[in-house]
Design a protein around this motif. Structure first.
Motif, short mmCIF file in Angstrom:
data_model
loop_
_atom_site.label_atom_id
_atom_site.label_comp_id
_atom_site.label_asym_id
_atom_site.label_seq_id
_atom_site.Cartn_x
_atom_site.Cartn_y
_atom_site.Cartn_z
N LEU A 64 -10.36 2.64 2.96
CA LEU A 64 -9.48 1.67 3.61
C LEU A 64 -10.15 1.06 4.83
O LEU A 64 -10.10 -0.15 5.05
N ILE A 101 -11.85 -0.49 -3.81
CA ILE A 101 -10.88 -0.01 -4.81
C ILE A 101 -11.58 0.33 -6.12
O ILE A 101 -12.74 -0.04 -6.33
N ILE A 152 -7.07 2.91 -4.03
CA ILE A 152 -7.86 2.65 -2.82
C ILE A 152 -8.83 3.81 -2.59
O ILE A 152 -8.42 4.95 -2.35
N ILE A 171 0.86 -1.18 0.00
CA ILE A 171 0.00 0.00 0.00
C ILE A 171 0.90 1.23 0.00
O ILE A 171 1.67 1.45 0.93
N MET A 226 -11.99 -2.44 2.72
CA MET A 226 -11.33 -1.72 1.63
C MET A 226 -12.17 -1.76 0.36
O MET A 226 -12.74 -2.79 0.00
#
Length: 649
Positions: free
Chosen positions: A648, A569, A645, A523, A567
């Motif tokens: 999170l 994305i 991302i 990350i 998370m």
């Protein structure tokens, strides 16, 4: 300030120390207004039995018993009042009815009423903690292991005996017993003689008192004296008395005689004349003084303007020159919209009685730790010291853990009795155990190092999780203390979780911890944007199918997303500038969506992929646009998939 009448027959508990003359009244309302509650109760009851069930009569009948601490009779008449006039009753009577039910031990019905009318009480300012719906805390309190041995004293009489104070090697207390005066005067509130101070000797074992004698012919008067405290040297007394000077009772505009704190010095062989402290008032009551062990602070009770409820506890500093600071309210941690009273202070704790914190009904005794930050959360001292009646005036020798308190509980000899107690050693016998599991799949993690740290960061124990991810510290923990469980294992992120013990006995604190795989290196932040960074993934020429080598890289994305289950994305696919713009955009979009489909196929919820879009050659990283001469390496820099991302945690 909320003006609530109280339910104790003793004058000094009410925040109003009214004194009447010896007039005889035949009218119930006149007797009630003049606080002759026992006389009024009989008259109202006779009216009710003859068929007068008006709201006024039922309210006054219930109140007459309530104000004399007869909770059983008060609950009976409040129940009738509630059944007939429920829709028009003020929140004050909901409060009183619930309070009397708790005072008779009917917690089931009191909780049921609170569930229905709790919000009405809150909206009206009755924020009494013990009336709030908290079944779990009440259950814990009812089941708590007893900490006290108690004993009713042999010196108690059929009238009020209460309010002990340590004085040299003796005990000073207040009583309505006959003090051998020529004329025994009766206090109409409860039809008992007025209160005077007496002394008693402590017997050899400290569990009883004997040899009762009058305390002082100077300080005892024809009106009430009660609730004394002494300086460490025993040469000065502070005590509560009616507002009484030169044979004249001071009254406010409504004719009420309030309470004041008086003080006197020992003058060689007798107590000198008493004088009042400067923070007294003719308009409200001040009483129940308690000195700190070093004599530098004087705690007291008052219903002065600004109080939270019926009565609050205040404190003043006593300066070296004998003057006093401005009274300071102890604040909402201690004071509630109920009544707080009878403070007693040791080096580390404040003890007091309250009907505003979670309790059994009536007044209960609480303790609060004193530190540099103020006063800790009050702790109910539990049964058998507390009961569903009024329990108050607790004093203790912290070294011996012996002391005295007063109560009007059933089984006593009179109105209020003095009890002695011995407190058992205070050990919580609490422990802590738990388990460690993966954040991604809740599977246990073995061989994790688990440390137990004290509040100041010292490691007090260390162990390892077993194959089931479980750990267990069997060492006893301190009462009302803060601890931290710290875990660490190679390849995982270290983590700390705090917890706090209470006063409850033999509790096993459960601390479950989730551990996250150490994937932080994947990350990264680029230009202020969080991304999951993996090696580039490749597709066959003019194809969008996921190749095995690409799948290996995409599995890293899957692993990260499983470790961070919240998370979200978005996927962006890009090409170089070779080929037509339309073709590149179409191909990259197919590849982005194929990438998203593969990640979903590996167990990731499709909703966690916000979008999968191909941008073709619209977002080149260099100057290799259409017609530009660039090397293969420069073109490859533009061929990429990005995993941005969006969320999170």
């Amino acid at each position: 300030m909320k003006q609530l009448k109280t339910n104790i027959a003793l004058f000094f508990l009410i925040g109003l120390g009214a004194v009447q003359g010896q007039l005889q009244f035949n009218d119930a309302d006149v007797n009630f207004d003049n606080m002759m509650y026992k006389r009024a109760a009989k008259q109202y009851e006779a009216m009710a039995l003859k068929g007068d069930d008006s709201q006024h009569v039922l309210q006054r009948l219930g109140d007459s018993h309530y104000l004399n601490s007869d909770m059983k009779s008060a609950a009976k008449w409040y129940a009738i009042l509630f059944s007939k006039y429920e829709k028009v009753l003020t929140p004050e009577y909901i409060f009183k009815y619930v309070h009397t039910l708790q005072g008779t031990g009917d917690y089931v019905l009191s909780k049921a009423i609170m569930k229905i009318y709790g919000q009405d009480l809150e909206d009206s300012g009755f924020t009494v903690a013990q009336l709030q719906n908290n079944d779990e805390r009440m259950e814990e309190l009812l089941n708590r292991q007893p900490e006290f041995y108690i004993s009713n004293l042999s010196i108690n009489t059929s009238v009020s005996d209460f309010g002990t104070a340590f004085y040299k090697d003796k005990i000073v207390f207040s009583s309505s017993r006959d003090s051998s005066k020529l004329e025994t005067r009766v206090y109409e509130w409860n039809r008992q003689p007025y209160l005077d101070f007496f002394t008693a000797n402590v017997n050899e074992h400290g569990f009883d008192l004997n040899q009762v004698a009058s305390f002082s012919s100077v300080l005892n008067t024809k009106y009430h004296e009660a609730a004394a405290t002494f300086t460490p040297q025993g040469d000065r007394i502070y005590f509560t008395r009616n507002n009484f000077t030169d044979q004249i009772l001071g009254r406010d505009e409504e004719g009420v005689n309030h309470l004041k704190i008086y003080t006197a010095k020992w003058e060689g062989n007798a107590w000198g004349m008493a004088s009042e402290v400067p923070f007294n008032s003719d308009l409200y009551s001040v009483g129940q003084p308690a000195l700190s062990p070093d004599g530098s602070k004087l705690y007291f009770v008052s219903d002065m303007p600004g109080s939270s409820g019926g009565t609050d506890i205040y404190v003043v500093d006593i300066r070296e020159d004998g003057t006093f600071s401005k009274p300071k309210n102890l604040g909402p941690e201690i004071n509630t919209s109920g009544r707080e009273m009878f403070p007693f202070v040791s080096d580390e704790k404040l003890y007091f009685a309250s009907d505003g914190h979670l309790g059994f009904g009536g007044l209960d005794v609480f303790e609060s730790k004193i530190d540099q930050n103020g006063y800790g959360l009050p702790n109910n001292l539990g049964k058998p010291l507390n009961s569903n009646r009024d329990d108050f005036a607790y004093i203790v020798n912290e070294t011996t853990q012996r002391g005295y308190f007063s109560s009007n509980r059933k089984g006593g000899k009179g109105d209020d009795d003095i009890y002695s107690f011995r407190r058992m050693e205070e050990t919580c016998q609490q422990t802590v155990k738990g388990s460690v599991v993966r954040t991604s799949n809740a599977l246990p993690i073995g061989n994790v190092t688990v440390q137990l740290l004290s509040e100041d960061g010292v490691v007090v124990g260390e162990t390892f999780t077993d194959s089931y991810g479980a750990y267990n510290f069997k060492m006893p923990l301190e009462c009302e203390s803060t601890y931290v469980v710290k875990i660490k294992k190679q390849g995982f992120e270290s983590k700390e979780v705090g917890f706090a013990t209470s006063y409850e006995k033999e509790v096993v604190n459960q601390v479950q911890i989730q551990m996250t795989k150490e994937l932080n290196k994947l990350i990264v932040k680029e230009d202020g944007v969080l991304k999951i960074k993996i090696d580039n993934i490749y597709f066959d020429v003019n194809k969008a199918e996921i190749r095995p080598d690409a799948a290996q890289e995409l599995n890293k994305i899957v692993e990260v997303m499983k470790e961070y289950p919240k998370m979200v994305i978005k996927i962006e696919a890009h090409t170089d500038s070779r080929g037509s713009d339309a073709y590149n955009e179409s191909l990259s979009d197919k590849r982005a969506k194929a990438t998203g489909s593969y990640i979903v196929s590996q167990g990731i919820d499709a909703e966690r992929i916000e979008s999968a879009i191909g941008y073709g050659e619209k977002q080149l990283l260099n100057e290799c646009r259409n017609g530009a001469k660039c090397s293969q390496e420069e073109h490859n820099a533009n061929r990429r998939s990005e995993f941005i991302i969006v969320k999170l945690q």
